[in-house]
Scaffold this active site. Structure first.
Site, PDB file in Angstrom:
ATOM      1  N   CYS A  82       0.775  -1.240   0.000  1.00  0.00           N
ATOM      2  CA  CYS A  82       0.000   0.000   0.000  1.00  0.00           C
ATOM      3  C   CYS A  82       0.806   1.289   0.000  1.00  0.00           C
ATOM      4  CB  CYS A  82      -0.957  -0.013   1.188  1.00  0.00           C
ATOM      5  SG  CYS A  82      -0.214  -0.669   2.705  1.00  0.00           S
ATOM      6  N   HIS A 145      -1.676   7.341   4.129  1.00  0.00           N
ATOM      7  CA  HIS A 145      -0.682   6.276   4.242  1.00  0.00           C
ATOM      8  C   HIS A 145       0.729   6.667   3.811  1.00  0.00           C
ATOM      9  CE1 HIS A 145      -0.694   2.441   5.966  1.00  0.00           C
ATOM     10  NE2 HIS A 145      -0.669   1.684   4.893  1.00  0.00           N
TER      11      HIS A 145
END
Length: 546
Positions: A82, A145
């Protein structure tokens, strides 16, 4: 009324009134600088879309989007995990260049858990920062993120607005040991996952995707009414473990909770496209849909676990529900096709020919120079870029991008390269034998002897070669004694040598961890009475097992 409900109520009202007044809104004509929407899913696999062969009929809106736009069957992420893939999207650069990797171990996947000290480097130029030059207003909705400390958050890196969270929605946690992840509205937290923003781990119910939809549509409406070009980075995370969906979608799919989440995301995509049409800006808005990495196929006692200190999914293997990577080998965390090849659709009515299937090799990093080109901006010329401008491909203009390479990196190592139909593996590794013996398997039921190895195997002197057209599952290596092998390798080897000889790695940002940097006291916690005691700083080198 909780902060989450207040946000939902205000957005619902604003959307209601915009339905009444949208017909009065003057249409924005900005063909020279179209609005740009990038929809990035989380752990959604190539095989999750009906248009790519999923038989469960969960994606009618995405299938329609493909029918109205361009489908890219050969689209890749920059990393099978990710955080690095998101950093690559927003910088147009491989993670090994932009610093989103680790040198704590060879070929290790690293990301941004709460313990991580680092984040996106201040030396990187992110897409929204550059787009400001043309007056674009930018918003991220959903998962960031790229670092959760204040200097790394979206509004410090070019975005004008943000609604979402800095980290994965793991939890719930005991606040004395580990804080629950905060949800932000711009620069201040509104609450935390599992507290003000509910996720029921038992039933899978959560309204987060609905909130993200409302936030996205509200932003689109406001910018349209103000006649400002906009960039919306829409990054929901419902298909990342622990998977969730809102009550109207739970139990509706053929694939359990994961399929329910896909159905709600598909509904949301369709709703956003519908709003573009209602507002009369569909011909002035470029939309691209894809995913950050392949579907997570991990089996074992702690599915979804990437990092040893993070308690994640506690579902047993029998209850594990994952996405589909179609015919491709393995999934998330690996550099086999299942971990790197992503669903991808481009949509721009009046500009992209409807119903096109384009087999151009393309990458998530291409969205950086492509978005800039559409906005009439030049990419920065003071750094190496790995993305290519896809506008000639999208608009069916002549181009010379047919033989571009795709580099498959895992941490600091180049694992494989694809050119044309051929893919050469220079290293193979699924996950360690130690992890495998604990029941953690990234390729459950898909092991290929000599390929899905559980120790790091180097093949630099004799790469393992596959023809992905004939063998998309990477099951039958081409014989090293064949003329085909020798001919193909003679064309791939110079590309690899050139890439390695000119690569200048960035300073690794994902090496150090510290419990003191977790989300104990985010900005805004004082107003809510949600500040927690910060433990003493004791930094250490992060341990990345995969």
């Amino acid at each position: 009324m909780t902060a989450a409900l207040r946000v939902m109520s205000s957005l619902t009202l604003s959307l209601f009134f915009s339905i009444i007044c949208c017909s009065l809104t003057e249409k924005l004509s900005n063909a020279s600088s179209p609005n740009i929407i990038i929809m990035l899913m989380d752990d959604m696999g190539w095989g999750d879309l009906g248009v790519l062969g999923q038989p469960s009929k969960e994606t009618p809106n995405l299938d329609a989007m493909a029918a109205q736009g361009m489908l890219f069957p050969n689209f890749y992420t920059a990393n099978p995990l990710c955080s690095p893939s998101r950093a690559a999207l927003l910088t147009g650069r491989l993670p090994v260049r932009n610093g989103f990797y680790t040198t704590n171990g060879h070929a290790r996947n690293a990301y941004t858990p709460q313990e991580i000290v680092g984040g996106i480097s201040k030396d990187e130029m992110l897409l929204p920062q550059i787009m400001k030059k043309k007056g674009y207003v930018s918003k991220i909705v959903g998962k960031w993120h790229l670092g959760h400390r204040p200097q790394y958050l979206p509004l410090k890196n070019g975005f004008d607005e943000w609604f979402g969270a800095p980290d994965c929605h793991f939890g719930p946690y005991n606040s004395s040991i580990r804080p629950n992840i905060p949800v932000y509205n711009n620069s201040e937290m509104l609450g935390r996952y599992y507290e003000e923003f509910k996720i029921d781990r038992k039933t899978g119910e959560s309204n987060l995707t609905r909130m993200y939809l409302l936030e996205g549509v509200d932003f689109i409406r406001r910018q349209t009414e103000a006649q400002r070009p906009f960039f919306l980075y829409w990054a929901p995370d419902a298909t990342h473990a622990p998977v969730y969906a809102s009550k109207p979608f739970l139990g509706k799919s053929q694939r359990g909770r994961y399929g329910d989440a896909v159905m709600e995301l598909d509904y949301s995509v369709g709703h956003i496209l519908l709003w573009l049409k209602r507002l009369g800006i569909e011909n002035d808005t470029f939309v691209f849909f894809t995913s950050d990495n392949g579907a997570a196929l991990m089996s074992g006692p702690n599915e979804g676990k990437h990092y040893k200190l993070i308690p994640t999914c506690t579902q047993s293997f029998s209850l594990r529900v994952t996405g589909s990577n179609g015919p491709f080998l393995c999934g998330k965390e690996t550099t086999f096709e299942g971990g790197m090849r992503e669903p991808a659709i481009a949509w721009w009515p009046g500009h992209i020919k409807a119903g096109t299937v384009n087999f151009q090799l393309a990458s998530v990093m291409d969205l950086f120079p492509t978005s800039l080109a559409l906005a009439g901006l030049s990419p920065p010329d003071d750094r190496a870029l790995d993305g290519l401008d896809l506008t000639p491909v999208l608009l069916n203009h002549p181009h010379k991008q047919g033989n571009r390479p795709i580099f498959y990196y895992r941490g600091n190592e180049l694992m494989a390269v694809r050119i044309g139909q051929y893919k050469a593996h220079y290293w193979t590794w699924s996950n360690s034998l130690e992890e495998f013996n604990k029941g953690i398997n990234f390729c459950p039921g898909e092991e290929v002897p000599g390929v899905t190895t559980h120790d790091q195997k180097e093949h630099t002197l004799q790469p393992i070669l596959f023809h992905l057209g004939r063998d998309p599952g990477e099951k039958f290596p081409i014989s090293v004694s064949s003329h085909e092998y020798q001919k193909v390798l003679s064309s791939i080897s110079p590309v690899v040598e050139q890439h390695k000889s000119t690569l200048v790695p960035g300073v690794p940002q994902l090496n150090m961890c510290d419990m003191a940097v977790m989300n104990w006291a985010p900005t805004g916690c004082e107003k809510l009475g949600k500040c927690l005691n910060v433990p003493k700083s004791q930094p250490w080198k992060c341990d990345w097992p995969h």
